[in-house]
Every structure is written in C-alpha cells, then in structure tokens.
Design a protein around this motif. Structure first.
Motif: not given
Length: 216
Positions: A8-9, A28, A32, A36, A58, A62, A182-183
């Motif tokens: 997830h972001g 987020l 983010s 994304i 979260r 995303t 993240n991401t």
C-alpha cells in the motif's frame, strides 16, 4: 500465471515511524496518490484479470485508487486473508520506543523471524501469517485463468512473509531479501505448480529517492 504484489501507499503512521499492524490504520499521505499514479503507469500494459485487496483502509484505498488510475474495468475483491500481521500491543506505538523497551522482539521481527516471540506481544507468528496469506493466494490462483494475471494489494510484513513462503523460503530466511517499500511492485510467476520470483520490490517507476520510513 503472473502475480503482482503491491504494498500500500505510504501513510501518516509510516511517516511517523509507528507500527500499524492488522488492526491499526492511518490515512495515505497526499504524496502517495502521486506514487500510485506512477504505479498505474507501470502497470498500464499489464492485462490484469482481477485485483484483490486487504480489507484495511490503507490497502483498500490504494487498490481503488490504482484501478481508477489504470482506467480499465478490473474487478476488485476484498480478501481478509491479505490483512497485515496482528502486532498486538505493538500497534500504534513508535519504532524507536519499542526498540528501547523490547529490542530483542523488534530485532527478531525485522531480521530474525525464527526467534520472534509473538506470544509476548499478543500477536501473530510468522508461521500463522504465512499459512493464512498463502491459503488466500493459492485459492485465488486455483480459480484464475492459467495464462492470466492477478494483482494483490496488501502490507509490508504480511507480503514479505507471504511471498517468501510461496517461494519456499523457511521462516528463518523470510527476511533474506529485505523488506518491501510503499507502493512497490513484486512480480511472481506460477507455472507447473511452482512459484518463481521475477522481480522483488520494484520501485524505479516512482522516480524518487526512498527514505528509511518507506520500507519494512
């Protein structure tokens, strides 16, 4: 079959260095949404048949944002088995605080899963998380087109455990390739009843320098 795993972001608690776990959550960060969008560009030419997400906000946010940005009709299903580790009393607490109060627990969680005392923090073990995430993924794989592609949106610690377990790593080796950012995007291929790693923790498309709070 191609499997794409997305962490997830980045969230407010990620930035603040707090454990979120399977029950905690935070929004987020605005940045983010940009990240994304970059991931959507990376996946633009990947023909995803179906997307699956953890129920935690979260991850779900995303996933929904990512599919909107990809701008194709890709079905999304919430799967409880994809939720993050239950981190018990650690959830909502800062990394630095817990590193002082229970250094051996934090060291084991991050670097030596085979010695992780999950009972002390009233949470889940690596074995338990591996079992539930692998069961969820395998059920999806068994019901998906053999020549298709599926997308999973989940969490850092749960995904590291899930992916390494699918690849056959023992609990002691779950952290051998490091964490996930993240991401980030991790790509596996399933063929002849086996999972093979194509790319671990891809982040180049984000076009930015990652900080220590981006990866777990």
């Amino acid at each position: 079959m191609d499997l794409y795993f997305v962490r997830h972001g980045k969230t407010e608690w990620n930035l603040e260095g707090k454990y979120q776990g399977g029950h905690g959550d935070s929004p987020l960060l605005p940045e983010s949404l940009r990240d994304i969008g970059k991931l959507a560009g990376r996946l633009e030419n990947v023909k995803i048949d179906h997307a699956y997400t953890s129920p935690l906000p979260r991850a779900k946010t995303t996933a929904e944002t990512l599919l909107d940005d990809i701008n194709r009709k890709i079905p999304l299903t919430v799967v409880d088995g994809l939720r993050e580790f239950d981190l018990g009393i650690m959830e909502g607490q800062k990394f630095v605080k817990l590193e002082k109060e229970m250094p051996e627990i934090i060291h084991s969680f991050r670097f030596d899963p085979s010695t992780y005392d999950y009972e002390r923090i009233k949470g889940e073990s690596f074995e338990q998380v591996a079992e539930r995430t692998n069961k969820a993924v395998q059920k999806i794989v068994d019901s998906s087109p053999a020549d298709g592609a599926v997308l999973f949106v989940s969490h850092g610690a749960a995904l590291v455990t899930c992916i390494q377990s699918l690849l056959g790593s023992k609990v002691a080796d779950i952290r051998k390739d490091g964490g996930l950012s993240n991401t980030s995007l991790t790509h596996l291929r399933y063929e002849n009843g086996q999972y093979k790693l194509v790319k671990w923790n891809e982040t180049g498309y984000l076009d930015k320098k990652l900080s220590s709070t981006d990866t777990i």
